[in-house]
Design an enzyme around this catalytic site. Structure first.
Site: not given
Ligand SMILES: [Zn+2]
Length: 342
Positions: A126, A162, A164, A249
């Site tokens: 990120h 991931d 996200h 995750d």
């Molecule tokens: Zn994540």
């Protein structure tokens, strides 16, 4: 196969002042414990972490951001956003994480090992060139990709599983035809980017592949994502090196998201990735830890990845499968494949 791993106890020094943050030092300790218990650490080559060089760091990040982070860290820390803490010393740890990723890539490019696993934190996907967010300070995988290119490699592919979307990684390479970025992620979810219609721009058009998955998608969706999109996109691109942003995750136990991937689901995707690397890029694959906030899912997911990198066929999964029926994502995945001409 021979596998390098990077781990450093100083990675535990990055910790929020409240101690209640999900991105916590215990994450790495849990992985380390499970890898040690199962004898994996003895079978991998320990590559020392190192401070990232400014050359490597500044290929991705602006000097102004690096300086700002250094100052925040040196003066006791602060929040970059409500989720993203910088504590005293976090700057040095983040540099050591990025440098550890570079060291793992070097071990593979130098032929010391076949592949690598960087067990680092803070995570990176990120982080943008000019700012950190979403628990991330420096974009480790992007720094590693640019480093590999500076060593003479032409094309690098990044697969980010991931849960996200790796908004920072996407932004860094959005206009760049030399880096293929493929992300599987829950949609909708933080950070809100990564719609399947975001495919890159200018010369990088088509080199960003966003695979959006509905809440409830799991192992079958990961398998179909490989079959319809990831495998064909990698084959068409033909990378010289494969880098993996490995977050755990998407596991059904994770508290921050709602996918239902299991440890065997991660292992299968990883087997596909390793097999691809063996066929198309001399086996060169390096995996970097991103998220994953259920300690057992994180530890056993990492164990599965390490075993696949080593060529083991055994699997240890005390967690089992989700008991909820899986959401069908096949038509969405077919649509994404069609959009990309795969
Ligand atoms: Zn994540």
């Amino acid at each position: 196969m021979t596998t390098a791993y990077v781990y450093d106890p100083r990675y535990l020094d990055h910790a929020s002042l409240t101690g209640e943050h999900p991105e916590r030092p215990m994450r790495l300790l849990a992985i380390n414990d499970v890898l040690a218990q199962h004898g994996l650490l003895d079978r991998m080559l320990a590559v020392p972490a190192q401070d990232v060089t400014d050359n490597d760091l500044l290929r991705v990040h602006l000097r102004s951001y690096v300086n700002r982070l250094q100052q925040i860290s040196a003066t006791g820390g602060a929040l970059l956003d409500p989720d993203t803490y910088v504590a005293r010393g976090s700057y040095e740890v983040a540099r050591l994480a990025a440098g550890g990723c570079v060291a793992a890539v070097d071990a593979v490019l130098d032929g010391v090992v076949d592949n690598g696993f960087a067990l680092i934190r803070p995570p990176g996907h990120h982080a943008f060139s000019d700012r950190g967010e979403g628990f991330c300070l420096f974009n480790n995988v992007a720094i590693a990709a640019r480093h590999a290119q500076a060593q003479g490699l032409d094309k690098v592919a990044i697969v980010d599983f991931d849960v996200h979307h790796g908004n920072g990684t996407q932004a860094i390479f959005y206009y760049d035809p030399s880096v293929l970025y493929i992300s599987t992620h829950q949609w909708p979810l933080y950070p809100g980017t990564g719609h399947w219609r975001e495919t890159g721009a200018s010369e990088g058009r088509g080199c960003t592949v966003n695979i959006t998955l509905p809440p409830g998608a799991g192992d079958l969706s990961f398998a179909l994502a490989w079959e319809y999109v990831i495998g064909p996109a990698l084959t068409r691109f033909g990378p010289d090196l494969l880098l993996i942003s490995a977050g755990f995750d998407a596991h059904w136990r994770d508290p921050l998201a709602m996918l239902q991937v299991s440890v065997p689901g991660y292992a299968q995707l990883m087997r596909n990735l390793v097999q691809f690397a063996q066929g198309y890029c001399q086996g060169r694959i390096v995996t970097f830890l991103e998220g994953g906030y259920d300690l057992d899912a994180l530890a056993y997911g990492s164990l599965a990845v390490a075993r696949v990198l080593l060529g083991d066929t055994t699997l240890t999964d005390p967690l089992g499968l989700s008991t909820w029926p899986e959401e069908d994502a096949s038509s969405m995945l077919q649509g994404i494949a069609k959009l990309h001409g795969l």
